[in-house]
Write an enzyme that holds these catalytic residues in place. Sequence first.
Site, PDB file in Angstrom:
ATOM      1  N   ASP A  68      -5.251 -17.032   2.120  1.00  0.00           N
ATOM      2  CA  ASP A  68      -4.370 -18.005   1.458  1.00  0.00           C
ATOM      3  C   ASP A  68      -4.578 -19.350   2.159  1.00  0.00           C
ATOM      4  OD1 ASP A  68      -2.521 -19.051  -0.287  1.00  0.00           O
ATOM      5  OD2 ASP A  68      -0.887 -17.704   0.287  1.00  0.00           O
ATOM      6  N   HIS A 107       1.633 -17.367   4.738  1.00  0.00           N
ATOM      7  CA  HIS A 107       2.873 -18.140   4.950  1.00  0.00           C
ATOM      8  C   HIS A 107       4.093 -17.242   4.763  1.00  0.00           C
ATOM      9  CE1 HIS A 107       3.440 -17.911   0.631  1.00  0.00           C
ATOM     10  NE2 HIS A 107       2.120 -18.117   0.549  1.00  0.00           N
ATOM     11  N   HIS A 163       7.285 -19.846   0.549  1.00  0.00           N
ATOM     12  CA  HIS A 163       7.550 -19.538  -0.851  1.00  0.00           C
ATOM     13  C   HIS A 163       7.107 -18.093  -1.082  1.00  0.00           C
ATOM     14  CE1 HIS A 163       3.248 -20.515  -0.938  1.00  0.00           C
ATOM     15  NE2 HIS A 163       3.169 -19.815  -2.046  1.00  0.00           N
ATOM     16  N   GLU A 172      -1.768 -21.999   2.665  1.00  0.00           N
ATOM     17  CA  GLU A 172      -0.621 -22.674   3.285  1.00  0.00           C
ATOM     18  C   GLU A 172      -0.537 -22.402   4.789  1.00  0.00           C
ATOM     19  OE1 GLU A 172      -0.595 -20.955   0.523  1.00  0.00           O
ATOM     20  OE2 GLU A 172       0.501 -22.009  -1.056  1.00  0.00           O
TER      21      GLU A 172
END
Length: 298
Positions: free
Chosen positions: A40, A137, A149, A42
């Site tokens: 990912d 994250h 999120h 983030e």
Amino acid sequence: MKRKILCLGWVTVVLVALSAVSFSQTAPAPKKLKVFISVDMEGISGLVSWEETGEKGPDYQLFRRIMTQEANAAVEGALEAGATEVVVRDAHGSGRNILPDLLDPEATLIRDWSGGPLDMMEGIDRSFDAVLFIGYHAQAGTPDAVLKHTMNLSTFDIKLNGKPVPEAGINAAIAGYFGVPVVLIAGDLAVTIQAKEILGNIAVVSVKEGIGKAAKMIHPEKARKMIRAATVEALRDRARYRPYKPTSPITMEVMYTKEELAAKAALYPGTRRTGDRSVAFTHDDLMEVLKFYVTVTG
Ligand SMILES: [Zn+2]
């Protein structure tokens, strides 16, 4: 004539078999170690704002490179630990962030979204031996967490069997469905804490620490060294890690920021409304739960 050919055939078979035996005595085939890396964005080092995670941001190209380099650090660590095959899943935004030409040539890259239930774990199957999460994250609503999120900004919480989970928890369950353990997670400090809470035993690399919306971070070069070293250690020690399997029947509850999103999600067959902004779905088979998940959060 036929018989002669048959005899020659047998001689050939015996010779081939003998040479295979002598070959196996001198050079044993390497033990299979297939590694799956879900990356990912983030949670990579240096990155702190949404603007930096998407193609419209002026610094997006810089962070694509750092994301690719962190993936490479994990690939290099996997190879050093004896990996015979490494698959990298680009699991952020468009699914087209990692720079293919800068990715370690030994790795295979999975880009874009199929729309299927494996989502950020597209490409995983029973043939893999270990999973790594890079650039991850924390779940929505976590204090002092960088770009927290869960799936998208329209959901403010997702629970698995009653417990809030980050994407790492859901993706670990996908790996567990195929009997594969997650051995390492790299990201911000908050997600490493959440991963330990859910999975118990997991190697962690924290590359930054949220201070409200801001963050304190280590240099990307240092982050890469840490990821590489931790990957080698975790993979060599992989017998210590167990696949994560939530108990069945599995209930997933999705809480939205807007009532109309819950109303729409409730149209998915078998879904029940649990509040003005929430729905839940229960099934014995995680794959059925994942079909609900990708449909109502997509
Ligand atoms: Zn992302």
